[in-house]
Design an enzyme around this catalytic site. Structure first.
Site, mmCIF file in Angstrom:
data_model
loop_
_atom_site.group_PDB
_atom_site.id
_atom_site.type_symbol
_atom_site.label_atom_id
_atom_site.label_comp_id
_atom_site.label_asym_id
_atom_site.label_seq_id
_atom_site.Cartn_x
_atom_site.Cartn_y
_atom_site.Cartn_z
ATOM 1 N N SER A 114 0.709 -1.308 -0.488
ATOM 2 C CA SER A 114 0.193 -0.283 0.136
ATOM 3 C C SER A 114 1.251 1.283 -0.041
ATOM 4 O O SER A 114 0.548 2.561 -0.589
ATOM 5 C CB SER A 114 -1.415 0.251 1.003
ATOM 6 N N GLY A 168 -1.810 -4.197 1.178
ATOM 7 C CA GLY A 168 -2.310 -5.459 1.861
ATOM 8 C C GLY A 168 -1.604 -6.332 1.150
ATOM 9 O O GLY A 168 -1.422 -7.441 1.946
ATOM 10 N N ASN A 177 3.333 -5.776 5.916
ATOM 11 C CA ASN A 177 2.392 -6.486 6.278
ATOM 12 C C ASN A 177 2.769 -7.502 7.115
ATOM 13 O O ASN A 177 2.061 -8.013 7.737
ATOM 14 C CB ASN A 177 1.544 -6.670 4.817
ATOM 15 N N ASP A 210 -4.363 6.887 10.275
ATOM 16 C CA ASP A 210 -3.775 5.818 10.520
ATOM 17 C C ASP A 210 -2.655 5.698 11.224
ATOM 18 O O ASP A 210 -2.017 5.148 12.073
ATOM 19 C CB ASP A 210 -4.334 4.781 9.555
#
Length: 198
Positions: free
Chosen positions: A24, A61, A90, A171
């Site tokens: 991402s 992801g 990830n 985030d």
């Protein structure tokens, strides 16, 4: 997620192609596709008539296992001159075993090197969610692969971004729109350095 059509859009070119296999952080997460750093850098390269272009095969992801599963098909269909692996974040955030992460990266390196494609590995870092022991084991993976497979480590482009909250999405993990030109500049310098040595 980047559609397959984006990958094929760079298939016919006389310029060396840099395949970016990422997650991402390189897939315009949280923004439009053309706002991400890879799209911005490709636009700059076109304007400057630069001697290479970036084929972006990054998916939000994505893990090292996912990248490994996709890489053979990409290499079979595309003309690739260099491979940059920006994966592992990830895996680390999910607490995957460092040994497994290392195995997946090595297999990706082997696939490229079997085709005589130079490989460059992004030196991924993660927040210390799982404590200092796991964090060290995770960090060591990238240096170990670099040493064992003679692969050059590229400094993680997020190192200069994550320390500035104004460049991060809410985030705290993903860079925002303001950060994208800055990442493009960082990666332009790195990629120029790569190609000047070949």
């Amino acid at each position: 997620m980047f559609p397959t059509t984006l990958i094929t859009s760079f298939s016919v070119t006389a310029s060396p192609t840099v395949l970016l296999l990422g997650d991402s952080l390189s897939a315009s997460y949280g923004m439009k596709q053309n706002e991400g750093w890879v799209a911005l850098l490709n636009q700059q390269l076109i304007m400057e008539d630069a001697p290479y272009n970036i084929l972006n095969a990054s998916i939000s992801g994505e893990t090292t296992a996912g990248g490994l599963s996709r890489l053979p098909n990409i290499l079979a269909k595309q003309s690739v001159d260099y491979l940059v692996i920006e994966l592992g974040g990830n895996d680390g955030l999910r607490g995957f075993p460092p040994k497994l992460i290392k195995q997946n990266i090595i297999k990706m390196v082997d696939l490229a090197q079997a085709r005589e494609i130079p490989v460059y590995l992004m030196d991924i870092q993660i927040p210390p969610n799982y404590g200092p022991r796991y964090s060290k084991m995770f960090r060591d993976v990238f240096q170990q692969v670099s040493n064992e497979k003679q692969v050059k480590l590229l400094p993680f482009f997020m190192t200069e971004i994550v320390i500035d909250p104004s460049l991060m999405q809410k985030d705290g993990i993903h860079p925002n729109r303001i950060a994208q030109p800055k990442i493009a500049k960082i990666m332009a310098q790195q990629l120029t350095g790569i190609l000047s040595n070949h």
